[in-house]
Motif scaffolding. Sequence first.
Motif, short mmCIF file in Angstrom:
data_model
loop_
_atom_site.label_atom_id
_atom_site.label_comp_id
_atom_site.label_asym_id
_atom_site.label_seq_id
_atom_site.Cartn_x
_atom_site.Cartn_y
_atom_site.Cartn_z
N TYR A 1 -4.36 -5.40 6.81
CA TYR A 1 -3.60 -4.25 6.18
C TYR A 1 -3.72 -2.93 6.76
CZ TYR A 1 -7.89 -2.05 4.18
OH TYR A 1 -8.95 -1.27 4.00
N ASN B 1 0.03 -12.47 3.64
CA ASN B 1 0.04 -12.27 2.32
C ASN B 1 0.44 -11.02 1.88
OD1 ASN B 1 -1.45 -11.82 -0.37
ND2 ASN B 1 -2.27 -13.87 0.13
N SER C 1 -0.16 0.51 -0.53
CA SER C 1 -1.08 1.73 -1.51
C SER C 1 -2.05 2.55 -0.47
CB SER C 1 -1.99 0.49 -2.26
OG SER C 1 -1.29 -0.18 -3.14
N ASN D 1 0.67 -5.06 0.11
CA ASN D 1 0.76 -4.26 -1.16
C ASN D 1 -0.37 -3.30 -0.87
OD1 ASN D 1 1.76 -3.52 -3.68
ND2 ASN D 1 -0.33 -4.47 -4.41
N LYS D 2 -1.54 -3.74 -0.20
CA LYS D 2 -2.55 -3.03 -0.08
C LYS D 2 -2.44 -1.82 1.38
CE LYS D 2 -7.65 -3.14 0.78
NZ LYS D 2 -8.91 -3.99 0.51
N HIS E 1 -0.29 -9.73 -0.98
CA HIS E 1 -1.31 -8.89 -1.30
C HIS E 1 -2.08 -7.86 -0.10
CE1 HIS E 1 -1.73 -10.51 -5.28
NE2 HIS E 1 -1.77 -11.73 -4.64
N THR E 2 -1.64 -8.21 1.06
CA THR E 2 -2.03 -7.46 2.04
C THR E 2 -1.08 -6.41 2.65
OG1 THR E 2 -3.25 -9.43 3.19
CG2 THR E 2 -2.52 -7.67 4.75
#
Length: 126
Positions: free
Chosen positions: A17, A52, A61, A57-58, A54-55
């Motif tokens: 990330y 991924n 963020s 998204n992090k 979530h990666t």
Amino acid sequence: MYVDLIEIDFNSDEAIYMQLRNQIILGIATSRIHNGDTLPSVRQLADLIGINMHTVNKAYSVLKQEGIVSIDRRKGAVISIDTNKLFAIEELREDLKVALAKGCCKRITREEVHRLIDEIYEEYEV
């Protein structure tokens, strides 16, 4: 467009990330990504570079917290650089403290640091 811009090193010790975050920041600094550009959706970018969701998204963020992107429900992640220069200078100061301390530990001289900064800064359009 973003596949060519983003180079993830899956063998690196640096978190993916953070690599993604850094690649987006470098894209902005080198004018390959511009203020107002919309980044791919989390799902699209994850699929494009094979990581991924979530990666991604992090990374988005972190960029939002740093004032690099804003998140819009309809548009998604949009490059929206916070131009609070005083805050940016203080943030840069903190980042440089650690980087320069590492350089001092490795006996890198002030002159070498200045040459390196000049060399890197030339790559960016300000």
